[in-house]
Design an enzyme around this catalytic site. Structure first.
Site, PDB file in Angstrom:
ATOM      1  N   SER A  39      40.073  36.224  44.080  1.00 50.74           N
ATOM      2  CA  SER A  39      39.706  37.503  43.461  1.00 50.74           C
ATOM      3  C   SER A  39      40.393  37.778  42.130  1.00 50.74           C
ATOM      4  O   SER A  39      39.977  38.670  41.404  1.00 50.74           O
ATOM      5  CB  SER A  39      39.985  38.659  44.418  1.00 50.74           C
ATOM      6  OG  SER A  39      41.363  38.843  44.596  1.00 50.74           O
ATOM      7  N   LYS A  82      45.798  42.811  42.946  1.00 51.89           N
ATOM      8  CA  LYS A  82      44.745  43.284  42.036  1.00 51.89           C
ATOM      9  C   LYS A  82      45.393  43.787  40.754  1.00 51.89           C
ATOM     10  O   LYS A  82      46.606  43.841  40.630  1.00 51.89           O
ATOM     11  CB  LYS A  82      43.919  44.420  42.660  1.00 51.89           C
ATOM     12  CG  LYS A  82      43.288  44.109  43.990  1.00 51.89           C
ATOM     13  CD  LYS A  82      42.183  43.104  43.909  1.00 51.89           C
ATOM     14  CE  LYS A  82      41.621  42.846  45.307  1.00 51.89           C
ATOM     15  NZ  LYS A  82      40.989  41.585  45.455  1.00 51.89           N
TER      16      LYS A  82
END
Length: 172
Positions: A39, A82
Site C-alpha cells: 500500500s 500510511k
C-alpha cells in the site's frame, strides 16, 4: 589488584548502562517495523524494514506528509503504515486522480500512478487525521474506514534500514 577490580566495575557499569539505554531506545522510543503490504509503494515495498519514532506525537501534532504507523481502527491488534494527507481543521477532497487540501492541489511525487475514485470533500475534525497509502489502488485507508483518531498513532517513520540498498531517511 584493587585498581583492576575498580576498573572492571567501571567497565561492567558502563556496559550495563549502554544495555539499559539501548533497551529503552529499542522498546520505548525507536521501534523497528516490517512493511507487509504494497500500500505504500513505490516508496516502501513489502519486506522493507523501517525505524519508527514512538515519541513523535507526544506533544507534537502530525503534519501533512508524515509517514505514520498506527493501530488499525477496525482491529487494534493490527498495525498499518500510511501517509498523513490532511490534519485537523483541513478540508480534503480527491477528484480527477488528484488530492486537494483546502481547495489546493497538493504535490505528491511519492504516489504510484493510477486511477482512484473521488472522495469528499470532508473537513477533518479535531483529534483526527486523514491518511492514504501512496499506492492508492492497493490501499485500505481513510477513504474506506474513515478518519483516523489521533490516539491510534503509534509513531512516525524515520528511516528505511533494510534492505541496505534502499536505506534512506524519510522526507516529504
Amino acid at each position: 589488584m584493587e585498581r583492576q577490580k575498580s576498573k572492571r566495575k567501571w567497565i561492567l557499569g558502563i556496559i550495563g548502562v549502554v544495555i539499559l539505554i539501548g533497551g529503552f531506545l529499542r522498546w520505548g522510543v525507536l521501534q523497528p517495523y516490517l512493511i507487509r503490504q504494497p500500500s505504500m509503494e513505490p516508496g516502501l515495498a513489502s519486506g522493507d524494514r523501517i525505524v519508527v519514532n514512538r515519541l513523535a506525537y507526544r506533544g507534537w501534532d502530525p503534519t501533512r506528509g508524515d509517514v505514520v504507523v498506527f493501530a488499525f481502527p477496525k482491529d487494534l491488534k493490527r498495525t498499518f503504515v500510511k501517509r498523513v494527507i490532511a490534519a485537523e481543521g483541513e478540508t480534503v477532497e480527491l477528484r480527477d486522480n488528484k488530492v486537494f487540501v483546502n481547495g489546493d492541489v497538493i504535490e505528491e511525487p511519492y504516489v504510484k500512478p493510477g486511477d482512484y475514485p473521488p472522495y469528499g470533500p470532508e473537513v477533518v475534525p479535531a483529534g483526527k487525521v486523514f491518511v492514504l497509502g501512496d499506492n492508492r489502488r492497493e490501499s485500505e485507508d481513510s477513504r474506506e474506514w474513515g478518519l483516523l483518531p489521533r490516539e491510534y498513532l503509534l509513531g512516525k517513520a524515520l528511516l528505511v534500514y533494510y534492505p541496505f540498498q534502499r536505506f534512506r531517511f524519510f522526507t516529504i
